[in-house]
Structures are given as C-alpha cells and as structure tokens.
Scaffold this motif. Structure first.
Motif, PDB file in Angstrom:
ATOM      1  N   HIS A  11      36.876  27.594  33.675  1.00 43.32           N
ATOM      2  CA  HIS A  11      36.350  28.584  32.744  1.00 43.32           C
ATOM      3  C   HIS A  11      34.908  28.269  32.357  1.00 43.32           C
ATOM      4  O   HIS A  11      34.078  29.175  32.220  1.00 43.32           O
ATOM      5  CB  HIS A  11      37.227  28.700  31.496  1.00 43.32           C
ATOM      6  CG  HIS A  11      36.790  29.814  30.616  1.00 43.32           C
ATOM      7  ND1 HIS A  11      35.977  29.617  29.530  1.00 43.32           N
ATOM      8  CD2 HIS A  11      37.005  31.157  30.697  1.00 43.32           C
ATOM      9  CE1 HIS A  11      35.724  30.786  28.967  1.00 43.32           C
ATOM     10  NE2 HIS A  11      36.334  31.735  29.647  1.00 43.32           N
ATOM     11  N   GLN A  15      32.086  31.004  32.894  1.00 41.00           N
ATOM     12  CA  GLN A  15      31.332  31.549  31.769  1.00 41.00           C
ATOM     13  C   GLN A  15      29.837  31.287  31.908  1.00 41.00           C
ATOM     14  O   GLN A  15      29.015  32.134  31.549  1.00 41.00           O
ATOM     15  CB  GLN A  15      31.852  31.000  30.440  1.00 41.00           C
ATOM     16  CG  GLN A  15      31.302  31.741  29.236  1.00 41.00           C
ATOM     17  CD  GLN A  15      31.669  33.223  29.249  1.00 41.00           C
ATOM     18  OE1 GLN A  15      32.822  33.588  29.409  1.00 41.00           O
ATOM     19  NE2 GLN A  15      30.672  34.080  29.080  1.00 41.00           N
ATOM     20  N   SER A  67      43.947  46.271  34.312  1.00 40.54           N
ATOM     21  CA  SER A  67      43.237  46.387  33.036  1.00 40.54           C
ATOM     22  C   SER A  67      43.308  47.787  32.449  1.00 40.54           C
ATOM     23  O   SER A  67      43.120  47.965  31.253  1.00 40.54           O
ATOM     24  CB  SER A  67      41.764  46.026  33.223  1.00 40.54           C
ATOM     25  OG  SER A  67      41.130  46.999  34.040  1.00 40.54           O
ATOM     26  N   ARG A 100      31.964  42.644  29.709  1.00 35.10           N
ATOM     27  CA  ARG A 100      32.555  41.809  28.659  1.00 35.10           C
ATOM     28  C   ARG A 100      34.067  42.060  28.515  1.00 35.10           C
ATOM     29  O   ARG A 100      34.836  41.121  28.297  1.00 35.10           O
ATOM     30  CB  ARG A 100      31.833  42.041  27.336  1.00 35.10           C
ATOM     31  CG  ARG A 100      30.404  41.489  27.341  1.00 35.10           C
ATOM     32  CD  ARG A 100      29.767  41.629  25.964  1.00 35.10           C
ATOM     33  NE  ARG A 100      28.370  41.291  25.984  1.00 35.10           N
ATOM     34  CZ  ARG A 100      27.874  40.049  25.974  1.00 35.10           C
ATOM     35  NH1 ARG A 100      28.693  39.021  25.935  1.00 35.10           N
ATOM     36  NH2 ARG A 100      26.566  39.856  25.975  1.00 35.10           N
ATOM     37  N   ARG A 101      34.493  43.295  28.668  1.00 36.16           N
ATOM     38  CA  ARG A 101      35.936  43.578  28.641  1.00 36.16           C
ATOM     39  C   ARG A 101      36.617  42.946  29.859  1.00 36.16           C
ATOM     40  O   ARG A 101      37.756  42.466  29.762  1.00 36.16           O
ATOM     41  CB  ARG A 101      36.202  45.083  28.578  1.00 36.16           C
ATOM     42  CG  ARG A 101      35.840  45.707  27.244  1.00 36.16           C
ATOM     43  CD  ARG A 101      36.353  47.135  27.095  1.00 36.16           C
ATOM     44  NE  ARG A 101      35.976  48.053  28.156  1.00 36.16           N
ATOM     45  CZ  ARG A 101      34.832  48.728  28.213  1.00 36.16           C
ATOM     46  NH1 ARG A 101      33.909  48.592  27.262  1.00 36.16           N
ATOM     47  NH2 ARG A 101      34.593  49.564  29.218  1.00 36.16           N
ATOM     48  N   TRP A 103      35.681  40.168  31.237  1.00 37.90           N
ATOM     49  CA  TRP A 103      35.820  38.739  30.885  1.00 37.90           C
ATOM     50  C   TRP A 103      37.078  38.519  30.073  1.00 37.90           C
ATOM     51  O   TRP A 103      37.850  37.598  30.340  1.00 37.90           O
ATOM     52  CB  TRP A 103      34.676  38.250  30.018  1.00 37.90           C
ATOM     53  CG  TRP A 103      33.312  38.296  30.546  1.00 37.90           C
ATOM     54  CD1 TRP A 103      32.882  38.719  31.767  1.00 37.90           C
ATOM     55  CD2 TRP A 103      32.144  37.896  29.830  1.00 37.90           C
ATOM     56  NE1 TRP A 103      31.523  38.611  31.839  1.00 37.90           N
ATOM     57  CE2 TRP A 103      31.047  38.106  30.672  1.00 37.90           C
ATOM     58  CE3 TRP A 103      31.931  37.383  28.550  1.00 37.90           C
ATOM     59  CZ2 TRP A 103      29.742  37.809  30.283  1.00 37.90           C
ATOM     60  CZ3 TRP A 103      30.628  37.082  28.168  1.00 37.90           C
ATOM     61  CH2 TRP A 103      29.551  37.295  29.020  1.00 37.90           C
ATOM     62  N   THR A 104      37.257  39.346  29.058  1.00 39.12           N
ATOM     63  CA  THR A 104      38.405  39.191  28.165  1.00 39.12           C
ATOM     64  C   THR A 104      39.706  39.322  28.946  1.00 39.12           C
ATOM     65  O   THR A 104      40.635  38.522  28.787  1.00 39.12           O
ATOM     66  CB  THR A 104      38.341  40.239  27.030  1.00 39.12           C
ATOM     67  OG1 THR A 104      37.130  40.029  26.298  1.00 39.12           O
ATOM     68  CG2 THR A 104      39.526  40.127  26.102  1.00 39.12           C
ATOM     69  N   HIS A 105      39.762  40.322  29.818  1.00 47.41           N
ATOM     70  CA  HIS A 105      40.964  40.544  30.619  1.00 47.41           C
ATOM     71  C   HIS A 105      41.188  39.378  31.581  1.00 47.41           C
ATOM     72  O   HIS A 105      42.317  38.868  31.695  1.00 47.41           O
ATOM     73  CB  HIS A 105      40.830  41.865  31.379  1.00 47.41           C
ATOM     74  CG  HIS A 105      42.099  42.276  32.045  1.00 47.41           C
ATOM     75  ND1 HIS A 105      43.174  42.779  31.353  1.00 47.41           N
ATOM     76  CD2 HIS A 105      42.471  42.235  33.343  1.00 47.41           C
ATOM     77  CE1 HIS A 105      44.158  43.046  32.191  1.00 47.41           C
ATOM     78  NE2 HIS A 105      43.749  42.728  33.407  1.00 47.41           N
ATOM     79  N   ASP A 107      40.031  36.291  31.333  1.00 46.64           N
ATOM     80  CA  ASP A 107      40.348  35.084  30.566  1.00 46.64           C
ATOM     81  C   ASP A 107      41.811  35.086  30.121  1.00 46.64           C
ATOM     82  O   ASP A 107      42.467  34.042  30.100  1.00 46.64           O
ATOM     83  CB  ASP A 107      39.429  34.947  29.356  1.00 46.64           C
ATOM     84  CG  ASP A 107      38.001  34.606  29.740  1.00 46.64           C
ATOM     85  OD1 ASP A 107      37.738  34.286  30.921  1.00 46.64           O
ATOM     86  OD2 ASP A 107      37.130  34.674  28.844  1.00 46.64           O
ATOM     87  N   ALA A 108      42.339  36.264  29.778  1.00 48.02           N
ATOM     88  CA  ALA A 108      43.753  36.360  29.378  1.00 48.02           C
ATOM     89  C   ALA A 108      44.664  36.042  30.561  1.00 48.02           C
ATOM     90  O   ALA A 108      45.703  35.390  30.397  1.00 48.02           O
ATOM     91  CB  ALA A 108      44.048  37.748  28.819  1.00 48.02           C
TER      92      ALA A 108
END
Length: 197
Positions: A11, A15, A67, A100-101, A103-105, A107-108
């Motif tokens: 990660h 990142q 997603s 950015r969304r 990334w969030t998806h 990362d989850a």
C-alpha cells in the motif's frame, strides 16, 4: 530484524505512485493538463483517467467487487484509447474524484482479502485469467509508477517541475545554467558515440 506487513508495504508503494501522479496536475491550467505532448497523445489528465480504470478493474471487478462506477470509455464498442484522454466536458475535478474513489475501493479490497485470494481478470483470455490479489496489487503498482514516470517527463517538458513530490525531486541540485551545461555534455557524448558506430 522487524518483520514487515506485506499489505502495508504494498500500500505504501501504491499510494506514493498515486500521490506522485496527482501532484503532476498541481498548478496547471485546463489546457496543460489535457494537451497531448507525444505523438501518441500522452497527456496528464488522461493518465489519471486511465489508472482510475486500472484500479477499479484489477482491484475490484477481478475479485468480484465491482465498484458501480460508470466507465463508458471501457465499454465494448467504446472508441479505442478513450481512457487515455479527457473530453472537454469531463472536468479535471470529476476525473480526480473518480481516481480517489477508485483508491478507496481498491484499498477496501486489499484490506478485506488475503493476498493469496484468487480472482479472474475479466479482459484476460479464458484459462489464463486467474490472478492472486498479491499479483494484481503488484501489477497496479507497476502500472501506476510507470504512468507517474510518464507524467514526470510531460511535466518537465512543460515547466521543468520534476520528481516524486514537492519535497523529493530526486535530482541533483543545479541552477538552469548548470542543467544546460549538463544537457550539452550529454548531447556531445551522444554525437560522439553515434559517429563511432
């Protein structure tokens, strides 16, 4: 020796590539983030749009975690290379927020699954489409760093800004005169080598 957490290491590198790529957009106007600077049309905002789709595909769809983000540029029948540039009506903000969304998806997915979890890449050929999460994360890291390198070169061509981030340009110190002398020296060496062949 302190053992490292493999997911944390992966990660961190992912990142850093994401941040480097977005940093290349900072301080530029709409024209500059979109303008093609290579014969194949490579441009900064297109790189961001592309890697958003890469993350959503490899670290979402591949592991049965879609997603729900509409990506019409990846639909069957879409114009070739449509993920590599932004249309006039696609705002910088919408593409950056999509990334950015993503990334969030992604990362989850990384947090939820073990690195040896197996998925299937929908766009790979049947029978050769199986991949582990570990492999998929490494692939996305490599792809994102590759495109961050492209962005670094594009940005340097525009205004001379180089490096991973504001605090780490990764180049030796030198004023413009020093860099011109350095570049001239490299040009002379290239010409000499070219004549020797």
């Amino acid at each position: 020796m302190i053992p490292s957490d493999a997911k944390s290491d992966l990660h961190t590198y992912l990142q850093s590539a994401r941040d480097a790529l977005l940093w290349k957009l900072e301080g530029l106007g709409e024209y500059d983030v979109r303008r093609p600077l290579t014969p194949t049309g490579t441009n900064l905002l297109g790189l961001v749009k592309h890697v958003a789709g890469v993350e959503l595909g490899y670290l979402g769809d591949t592991f049965g975690r879609p997603s729900g983000e509409p990506l019409p540029w990846l639909d069957e029948g879409a114009e070739p290379n449509a993920d590599m540039w932004a249309t006039a009506d696609e705002s910088r903000e919408s593409i950056v927020e999509l990334y950015r969304r993503a990334w969030t998806h992604a990362d989850a997915t990384i947090a939820a699954l073990a690195l040896d979890t197996t998925g299937r890449v929908p766009w790979w050929p049947d029978g050769r489409d199986e991949v582990t999460l570990h492999h998929a994360v490494v692939r996305v890291i490599a792809d994102t760093h590759r495109h961050a390198g492209h962005a670094d070169i594009l940005r340097e061509l525009m205004d001379g800004a180089v490096g991973m981030n504001k605090g780490n340009d990764s180049v030796p110190p030198g004023d413009p005169a020093w860099w011109e002398r350095h570049r001239s020296r490299l040009e002379r060496a290239a010409r000499e080598a070219g004549r020797a062949v």
